[in-house]
Design an enzyme around this catalytic site. Structure first.
Site, PDB file in Angstrom:
ATOM      1  N   ARG A  54       0.680  -1.200  -0.078  1.00  0.00           N
ATOM      2  CA  ARG A  54       0.041  -0.036  -0.095  1.00  0.00           C
ATOM      3  C   ARG A  54       1.043   1.287   0.294  1.00  0.00           C
ATOM      4  O   ARG A  54       0.642   2.159  -0.988  1.00  0.00           O
ATOM      5  CB  ARG A  54      -0.851  -0.012   1.102  1.00  0.00           C
ATOM      6  CG  ARG A  54      -2.223  -0.781   1.097  1.00  0.00           C
ATOM      7  CD  ARG A  54      -2.390  -1.371   2.455  1.00  0.00           C
ATOM      8  NE  ARG A  54      -1.675  -2.381   2.488  1.00  0.00           N
ATOM      9  CZ  ARG A  54      -1.712  -3.684   2.162  1.00  0.00           C
ATOM     10  NH1 ARG A  54      -2.637  -4.145   1.615  1.00  0.00           N
ATOM     11  NH2 ARG A  54      -0.560  -4.629   2.564  1.00  0.00           N
ATOM     12  N   THR A  55       1.847   1.392   1.133  1.00  0.00           N
ATOM     13  CA  THR A  55       2.436   2.554   1.080  1.00  0.00           C
ATOM     14  C   THR A  55       3.368   2.959  -0.080  1.00  0.00           C
ATOM     15  O   THR A  55       3.272   4.255  -0.681  1.00  0.00           O
ATOM     16  CB  THR A  55       3.466   2.736   2.346  1.00  0.00           C
ATOM     17  OG1 THR A  55       2.703   2.041   3.448  1.00  0.00           O
ATOM     18  CG2 THR A  55       3.800   3.951   2.857  1.00  0.00           C
ATOM     19  N   LYS A  84      26.777  -3.021   0.033  1.00  0.00           N
ATOM     20  CA  LYS A  84      28.226  -2.949  -0.104  1.00  0.00           C
ATOM     21  C   LYS A  84      28.803  -2.283   1.183  1.00  0.00           C
ATOM     22  O   LYS A  84      29.763  -2.049   1.195  1.00  0.00           O
ATOM     23  CB  LYS A  84      28.460  -2.068  -1.467  1.00  0.00           C
ATOM     24  CG  LYS A  84      28.183  -2.752  -2.624  1.00  0.00           C
ATOM     25  CD  LYS A  84      28.441  -1.799  -3.861  1.00  0.00           C
ATOM     26  CE  LYS A  84      27.582  -1.984  -4.981  1.00  0.00           C
ATOM     27  NZ  LYS A  84      27.545  -0.855  -5.717  1.00  0.00           N
ATOM     28  N   ARG A 105      11.030   4.031   3.996  1.00  0.00           N
ATOM     29  CA  ARG A 105      10.725   3.199   4.880  1.00  0.00           C
ATOM     30  C   ARG A 105      11.913   2.210   5.190  1.00  0.00           C
ATOM     31  O   ARG A 105      12.752   1.862   4.662  1.00  0.00           O
ATOM     32  CB  ARG A 105       9.560   2.135   4.479  1.00  0.00           C
ATOM     33  CG  ARG A 105       9.353   0.872   5.357  1.00  0.00           C
ATOM     34  CD  ARG A 105       8.205  -0.077   5.031  1.00  0.00           C
ATOM     35  NE  ARG A 105       6.976   0.674   5.176  1.00  0.00           N
ATOM     36  CZ  ARG A 105       5.835   0.055   4.823  1.00  0.00           C
ATOM     37  NH1 ARG A 105       5.686  -1.219   4.581  1.00  0.00           N
ATOM     38  NH2 ARG A 105       4.725   0.927   5.287  1.00  0.00           N
ATOM     39  N   HIS A 133       4.509   5.424  11.754  1.00  0.00           N
ATOM     40  CA  HIS A 133       3.810   5.344  10.343  1.00  0.00           C
ATOM     41  C   HIS A 133       2.979   6.659  10.228  1.00  0.00           C
ATOM     42  O   HIS A 133       1.787   6.599  10.164  1.00  0.00           O
ATOM     43  CB  HIS A 133       3.399   4.121  10.063  1.00  0.00           C
ATOM     44  CG  HIS A 133       3.092   3.820   8.559  1.00  0.00           C
ATOM     45  ND1 HIS A 133       3.260   4.808   7.512  1.00  0.00           N
ATOM     46  CD2 HIS A 133       2.871   2.569   8.169  1.00  0.00           C
ATOM     47  CE1 HIS A 133       3.153   4.137   6.516  1.00  0.00           C
ATOM     48  NE2 HIS A 133       2.660   2.681   6.884  1.00  0.00           N
TER      49      HIS A 133
HETATM   50  N1   CP Z   1      -0.665  -0.357   5.703  1.00  0.00           N
HETATM   51  C1   CP Z   1       0.673  -0.377   5.326  1.00  0.00           C
HETATM   52  O1   CP Z   1       1.727   0.232   5.657  1.00  0.00           O
HETATM   53  O2   CP Z   1       0.727  -1.349   4.146  1.00  0.00           O
HETATM   54  P1   CP Z   1       2.119  -1.750   3.622  1.00  0.00           P
HETATM   55  O3   CP Z   1       3.111  -2.470   4.599  1.00  0.00           O
HETATM   56  O4   CP Z   1       1.551  -2.475   2.500  1.00  0.00           O
HETATM   57  O5   CP Z   1       2.637  -0.495   2.760  1.00  0.00           O
END
Ligand code: CP
Length: 308
Positions: A54-55, A84, A105, A133
Site C-alpha cells: 500500500r504505502t 556494499k 521505509r 508510520h
Molecule cells: N499499511 C501499510 O503500511 O501497508 P504496506 O506495508 O503494504 O505498505
C-alpha cells in the site's frame, strides 16, 4: 501551508490536519478526472528497506497522478549500495542530487529522523521499524472523518499488536489533538500499548482503558481498529508469537455486537485477524481506507513540494 520533513505524527496540529483533509477531498476529484500534470518537473525517490504494498504503490501512484516522476528500488536493503556497506546518511546525501523528495521505509526506529538530519530535500517517513508510520495515521484519520463524520467525541478500540504497531502509535498521537476521545487498547499483555504513548495520552487528557475482553468493548465504539500480530517483529521469540496470535479475531459474531454505525479499520495487510466473511458487511472500511491513502498522499505531496 507548507511542510518540509514528515517524520512523526506529533508534527501535525489541528489546522494542518483540517487543511490536509480539505486538500484530500479535492484530490478525490482530481483522480476521478484522471490526474493533473502540474508536477512534471518534480522527481520523487522511494527508498524502501522493508516490504510494502500500500504505502509504496500509493505514494508512487500519487506522484504519477500529480504529473510527477518516480525513481525507486524494489528492495533497498538488497539492491541499493547499502548491501556494499554504504550508510543511510550517504545514501540520502546522494539521492539529494537526484530527487526533490525522498519517501523512506526502514526497519530501524529513528531512521527517518537520521535521514532528515542530513537531507536538504524533504524526507517522508513511510514507517520506521516499530516507531511510527505518520502518513498511515493521516489516512486513518481522514477515513474516520469521512466515514463517521467527526473525530471529536470518538470512541475507538485499537486491537492486536499495539506494542510493535507503528500505525496505532502514530494514530494515538494524532487523536491526542482532538476533544473527548476515548481509546480502548485491546491486546494480550505482551503486546499492550507502550508507556510512552500512554504517558502522552495522560498529558493530553485523552481517556483510555487497557482491556483484554474484546466482546465487552465492541458495542461501545465507533471504530474497531484491528491490527495484525506481526510475526516478523518477534525475531526468535517464536513461543511469544504463538501465545499472541489468533486471540482477537473479528468475525460474523463480532459484527452482531458492533453498533450499526460503527466501522472496522485495519492498516493491512491482514492475515487471519479479520475473517473474510466480514468483507461484505458495509461496516468493513479497510479497503476504502487503503484507497484513501492515495488521496491523502497526493495532498501531502502537494503540501510538501509546494507550488509546482
Ligand atoms: N499499511 C501499510 O503500511 O501497508 P504496506 O506495508 O503494504 O505498505
Amino acid at each position: 501551508m507548507k511542510l518540509h520533513h514528515v517524520v512523526e505524527a506529533q508534527q501535525f496540529d489541528r489546522p494542518i490536519l483540517l487543511e490536509l483533509f480539505e486538500a484530500s477531498r479535492h484530490m478525490e476529484d482530481v483522480v476521478r478526472k484522471g490526474g493533473v500534470t502540474d508536477y512534471h518537473r518534480r522527481i520523487m525517490a522511494t527508498l524502501f528497506y522493508e516490504p510494502s504494498t500500500r504505502t509504496r504503490f500509493s505514494f508512487e501512484a500519487a506522484m504519477h497522478r500529480l504529473g510527477g516522476r518516480v525513481i525507486t528500488t524494489e528492495n533497498a536493503a538488497e539492491f541499493s549500495s547499502v548491501s556494499k556497506g554504504e550508510t543511510l546518511e550517504d545514501t540520502i546525501r546522494i539521492l539529494n542530487g537526484y530527487a526533490d523528495i525522498i519517501v523512506i521505509r526502514h526497519y530501524e526506529v529513528g531512521a527517518a529522523q537520521r535521514a532528515a538530519a542530513v537531507s536538504r530535500v524533504p524526507i517522508v517517513n513511510a514507517g520506521d521499524g516499530v516507531g511510527q508510520h505518520p502518513t498511515q495515521a493521516l489516512l486513518d484519520l481522514y477515513t474516520i472523518q469521512k466515514e463517521i463524520g467527526a473525530i471529536d467525541g470518538l470512541r475507538i478500540a485499537m486491537v492486536g499488536d499495539l506494542a510493535q504497531g507503528r500505525t496505532v502509535r502514530s494514530l494515538a498521537y494524532l487523536l491526542g489533538k482532538f476533544h473527548d476521545i476515548k481509546i480502548y487498547f485491546v491486546a494480550p499483555a505482551l503486546l499492550q500499548m507502550k508507556d510512552d504513548i500512554l504517558e502522552y495520552l495522560r498529558e493530553r487528557k485523552v481517556a483510555y482503558e487497557e482491556e483484554s475482553d474484546l466482546e465487552k468493548v465492541l458495542p461501545q465504539v465507533h471504530v474497531v481498529y484491528q491490527t495484525r500480530v506481526q510475526k516478523e517483529r518477534f525475531g526468535d521469540r517464536i513461543s511469544d508469537y504463538e501465545k499472541c496470535r489468533g486471540l482477537y479475531v473479528i468475525n460474523r459474531e463480532s459484527l452482531k455486537l458492533m453498533r450499526q454505525d460503527a466501522i472496522i479499520m485495519h492498516p493491512l495487510p491482514r492475515v487471519d485477524e479479520i475473517a473474510m466473511e466480514v468483507d461484505q458487511d458495509p461496516r468493513a472500511a479497510y479497503f476504502r481506507q487503503a484507497q484513501n491513502g492515495l488521496y491523502v498522499r497526493m495532498a501531502l505531496l502537494k503540501m510538501v513540494l509546494g507550488s509546482a
